[in-house]
Design a protein around this motif. Structure first.
Motif, PDB file in Angstrom:
ATOM      1  N   ASN A   1       0.822  -1.205   0.000  1.00  0.00           N
ATOM      2  CA  ASN A   1       0.000   0.000   0.000  1.00  0.00           C
ATOM      3  C   ASN A   1       0.861   1.263   0.000  1.00  0.00           C
ATOM      4  OD1 ASN A   1      -2.531   1.220  -0.136  1.00  0.00           O
ATOM      5  ND2 ASN A   1      -2.643   1.486   2.088  1.00  0.00           N
ATOM      6  N   THR A   2       1.966   1.221  -0.754  1.00  0.00           N
ATOM      7  CA  THR A   2       2.866   2.364  -0.856  1.00  0.00           C
ATOM      8  C   THR A   2       2.531   3.153  -2.115  1.00  0.00           C
ATOM      9  OG1 THR A   2       4.637   1.136   0.249  1.00  0.00           O
ATOM     10  CG2 THR A   2       5.269   3.103  -0.978  1.00  0.00           C
ATOM     11  N   PRO A   3       2.138   4.407  -1.971  1.00  0.00           N
ATOM     12  CA  PRO A   3       1.790   5.201  -3.162  1.00  0.00           C
ATOM     13  C   PRO A   3       3.035   5.560  -3.958  1.00  0.00           C
ATOM     14  CG  PRO A   3       1.775   6.580  -1.209  1.00  0.00           C
ATOM     15  CD  PRO A   3       1.997   5.172  -0.724  1.00  0.00           C
ATOM     16  N   PRO A   4       2.871   5.922  -5.218  1.00  0.00           N
ATOM     17  CA  PRO A   4       4.022   6.350  -6.016  1.00  0.00           C
ATOM     18  C   PRO A   4       4.739   7.531  -5.378  1.00  0.00           C
ATOM     19  CG  PRO A   4       2.120   5.968  -7.415  1.00  0.00           C
ATOM     20  CD  PRO A   4       1.621   5.899  -6.005  1.00  0.00           C
ATOM     21  N   LYS A   5       6.055   7.517  -5.472  1.00  0.00           N
ATOM     22  CA  LYS A   5       6.873   8.602  -4.953  1.00  0.00           C
ATOM     23  C   LYS A   5       7.699   9.209  -6.085  1.00  0.00           C
ATOM     24  CE  LYS A   5       7.352   6.483  -0.381  1.00  0.00           C
ATOM     25  NZ  LYS A   5       8.317   5.974   0.641  1.00  0.00           N
ATOM     26  N   ILE A   6       8.111  10.441  -5.881  1.00  0.00           N
ATOM     27  CA  ILE A   6       8.933  11.105  -6.892  1.00  0.00           C
ATOM     28  C   ILE A   6      10.287  10.393  -6.969  1.00  0.00           C
ATOM     29  CG2 ILE A   6      10.069  13.257  -7.558  1.00  0.00           C
ATOM     30  CD1 ILE A   6       7.889  14.763  -6.079  1.00  0.00           C
ATOM     31  N   ARG A   7      10.647   9.957  -8.179  1.00  0.00           N
ATOM     32  CA  ARG A   7      11.932   9.294  -8.361  1.00  0.00           C
ATOM     33  C   ARG A   7      12.990  10.242  -8.915  1.00  0.00           C
ATOM     34  NH1 ARG A   7      12.637   7.633 -13.749  1.00  0.00           N
ATOM     35  NH2 ARG A   7      10.799   7.858 -15.064  1.00  0.00           N
TER      36      ARG A   7
END
Length: 218
Positions: free
Chosen positions: A169-175
């Motif tokens: 349940n980890t949302p997308p993060k800025i890469r």
């Protein structure tokens, strides 16, 4: 072969090694406070776009302290890098098999950032970007005062996201995040309309800047 395949699968499954979705991105540009509908000092007639312009700026979060993705942006092309290289050495006569040597002349001038925007009822391009281009052309890039409110240059961010993790349940993060400093628009597409068929319209713009940075965000 089984060991190599197992290693590859475990490698690509890690967050930092996974292949990102190309659609996971957004951009944000701060709209300068000096970009208003008051073009009286530039054109002979007043542009009556204040209502639509304000509605658009409110919808994209302009004037707030929050970083909103500009939902009108449909595609973005970030610049590449290029060095100007020449080769020097013995240019005439017998060289005895010696090759010339590459020498760096300079870093090439920055390329533009190209962004296409979706055309909607209140046109972001015609009510915000087009007046901005006209004002840049009229005022020029030399600051007219030390007050930031008078600046016609801004800051733009283009953010790319990872895939996140559904299992945890980890949302997308800025890469990675591109930051363009002192940015301003320099061109926008013309728009052709006919009676043949209805279609979604996107219009291209070009932006110039002084320099950029890229951040790898945890």
């Amino acid at each position: 072969m089984a060991n190599e395949l197992s290693y590859f699968n475990s490698f690509i499954a890690q967050r930092y090694n996974s292949i990102p979705y190309s659609t996971q991105w957004m951009m944000h540009v701060n709209i300068p406070l000096s970009i208003t509908s008051n073009l009286r000092n530039i054109d002979t007639e007043m542009w009556n776009i204040n209502y639509g312009q304000q509605a658009i700026l409110n919808s994209v979060g302009a004037g707030t302290n929050h970083v909103h993705g500009n939902i009108f942006a449909q595609s973005v092309t970030v610049p590449g890098e290029k060095l100007e290289v020449t080769r020097v050495g013995i240019e005439s006569g017998f060289r005895g098999g010696f090759n010339t040597t590459p020498v760096i002349n300079s870093r090439a001038d920055p390329e533009t950032v190209n962004i296409s925007f979706l055309e909607t009822t209140y046109s972001f391009l015609d009510l915000v970007i087009r007046p901005w281009i006209i004002q840049v052309g009229h005022q020029g890039l030399v600051p007219i005062s030390d007050d930031p409110k008078d600046s016609i240059k801004s800051t733009m961010w283009v953010m790319f996201f990872d895939r996140g993790d559904i299992k945890t349940n980890t949302p997308p993060k800025i890469r990675k995040m591109w930051k363009f400093n002192n940015v301003f628009p320099i061109s926008c597409d013309s728009d052709t309309t006919d009676f043949q068929k209805n279609q979604i319209t996107t219009l291209a713009t070009q932006w110039m800047y002084t320099h950029y940075t890229i951040d790898s965000v945890n």
